[in-house]
Design an enzyme around this catalytic site. Sequence first.
Site, PDB file in Angstrom:
ATOM      1  N   HIS A  98      10.392 -39.199 -22.196  1.00  7.52           N
ATOM      2  CA  HIS A  98       9.939 -38.490 -20.998  1.00  7.52           C
ATOM      3  C   HIS A  98       9.033 -37.342 -21.416  1.00  7.52           C
ATOM      4  O   HIS A  98       9.272 -36.688 -22.427  1.00  7.52           O
ATOM      5  CB  HIS A  98      11.115 -37.965 -20.170  1.00  7.52           C
ATOM      6  CG  HIS A  98      12.124 -37.180 -20.950  1.00  7.52           C
ATOM      7  ND1 HIS A  98      13.081 -37.788 -21.722  1.00  7.52           N
ATOM      8  CD2 HIS A  98      12.315 -35.848 -21.094  1.00  7.52           C
ATOM      9  CE1 HIS A  98      13.833 -36.857 -22.300  1.00  7.52           C
ATOM     10  NE2 HIS A  98      13.377 -35.663 -21.934  1.00  7.52           N
ATOM     11  N   HIS A 100       7.673 -33.710 -20.297  1.00  4.98           N
ATOM     12  CA  HIS A 100       7.853 -32.586 -19.384  1.00  4.98           C
ATOM     13  C   HIS A 100       6.480 -32.123 -18.912  1.00  4.98           C
ATOM     14  O   HIS A 100       5.552 -31.974 -19.714  1.00  4.98           O
ATOM     15  CB  HIS A 100       8.526 -31.409 -20.102  1.00  4.98           C
ATOM     16  CG  HIS A 100       9.949 -31.673 -20.484  1.00  4.98           C
ATOM     17  ND1 HIS A 100      10.999 -31.289 -19.690  1.00  4.98           N
ATOM     18  CD2 HIS A 100      10.486 -32.273 -21.572  1.00  4.98           C
ATOM     19  CE1 HIS A 100      12.139 -31.636 -20.288  1.00  4.98           C
ATOM     20  NE2 HIS A 100      11.858 -32.236 -21.429  1.00  4.98           N
TER      21      HIS A 100
HETATM   22  P1  AMP Z   1      15.148 -33.167 -22.731  1.00  4.38           P
HETATM   23  O1  AMP Z   1      16.155 -32.110 -22.983  1.00  4.38           O
HETATM   24  O2  AMP Z   1      13.796 -32.887 -23.295  1.00  4.38           O
HETATM   25  O3  AMP Z   1      15.670 -34.523 -23.136  1.00  4.38           O
HETATM   26  O4  AMP Z   1      14.930 -33.201 -21.171  1.00  4.38           O
HETATM   27  C1  AMP Z   1      15.735 -33.932 -20.305  1.00  4.38           C
HETATM   28  C2  AMP Z   1      15.526 -33.347 -18.956  1.00  4.38           C
HETATM   29  O5  AMP Z   1      16.038 -34.257 -18.002  1.00  4.38           O
HETATM   30  C3  AMP Z   1      16.247 -32.023 -18.728  1.00  4.38           C
HETATM   31  O6  AMP Z   1      15.260 -31.033 -18.441  1.00  4.38           O
HETATM   32  C4  AMP Z   1      17.174 -32.293 -17.556  1.00  4.38           C
HETATM   33  O7  AMP Z   1      17.248 -31.213 -16.652  1.00  4.38           O
HETATM   34  C5  AMP Z   1      16.547 -33.516 -16.920  1.00  4.38           C
HETATM   35  N1  AMP Z   1      17.457 -34.425 -16.243  1.00  4.38           N
HETATM   36  C6  AMP Z   1      18.599 -34.966 -16.719  1.00  4.38           C
HETATM   37  N2  AMP Z   1      19.147 -35.798 -15.812  1.00  4.38           N
HETATM   38  C7  AMP Z   1      18.320 -35.784 -14.726  1.00  4.38           C
HETATM   39  C8  AMP Z   1      18.341 -36.422 -13.449  1.00  4.38           C
HETATM   40  N3  AMP Z   1      19.323 -37.260 -13.096  1.00  4.38           N
HETATM   41  N4  AMP Z   1      17.337 -36.152 -12.582  1.00  4.38           N
HETATM   42  C9  AMP Z   1      16.342 -35.297 -12.927  1.00  4.38           C
HETATM   43  N5  AMP Z   1      16.263 -34.674 -14.113  1.00  4.38           N
HETATM   44  C10 AMP Z   1      17.237 -34.900 -14.998  1.00  4.38           C
END
Ligand code: AMP
Length: 147
Positions: A98, A100
């Site tokens: 993903h 950001h």
């Molecule tokens: P990372 O820490 O770079 O892996 O980012 C993962 C991101 O996914 C975090 O910023 C979380 O807040 C976000 N996240 C996790 N689960 C969900 C969800 N169900 N819907 C939207 N965002 C999510």
Amino acid sequence: MNPDCIFCKIAAGQEPACVVFEDNISLAFLDMRPVFYGHTLLIPKKHFTTMMEFPDEMIYGFFSNLKLVSRAVEDAMGSQGIFNAINNRISQSVPHLHVHILPRSKGDGMRHFLWPRKLYESMDEADKTAGAIRQTLERLKNTPNGQ
Ligand code: AMP
């Protein structure tokens, strides 16, 4: 689809998300715990754990979408800029690739990305580090799929 992956479930419509963009290869939705309002995540619908396994043939479409969604977030949120970031393994809390997309403006107080910094102990240390990366790149370029 990875049945244990929350982002695969979102892509399949099995988990709720505030979707802002979708095409055949990717989906963008609001991060549920935003650093700033408008913090968006762009994912490939297909499950890849990190950017390093992402197939070359998908890069053009996916990064075109990253440009488009980044422009939209910047305009919609009235920010002065955008920070794009990908955590690969370390600090990656969701093991589905993903990107950001964060709206940024001067003085917004964000400090924790790309920090803290340090200096190379010497130019020699920097040259050695760059040399190791260059050498590895040569090896990867001569290997099918860069493996
Ligand atoms: P990372 O820490 O770079 O892996 O980012 C993962 C991101 O996914 C975090 O910023 C979380 O807040 C976000 N996240 C996790 N689960 C969900 C969800 N169900 N819907 C939207 N965002 C999510």
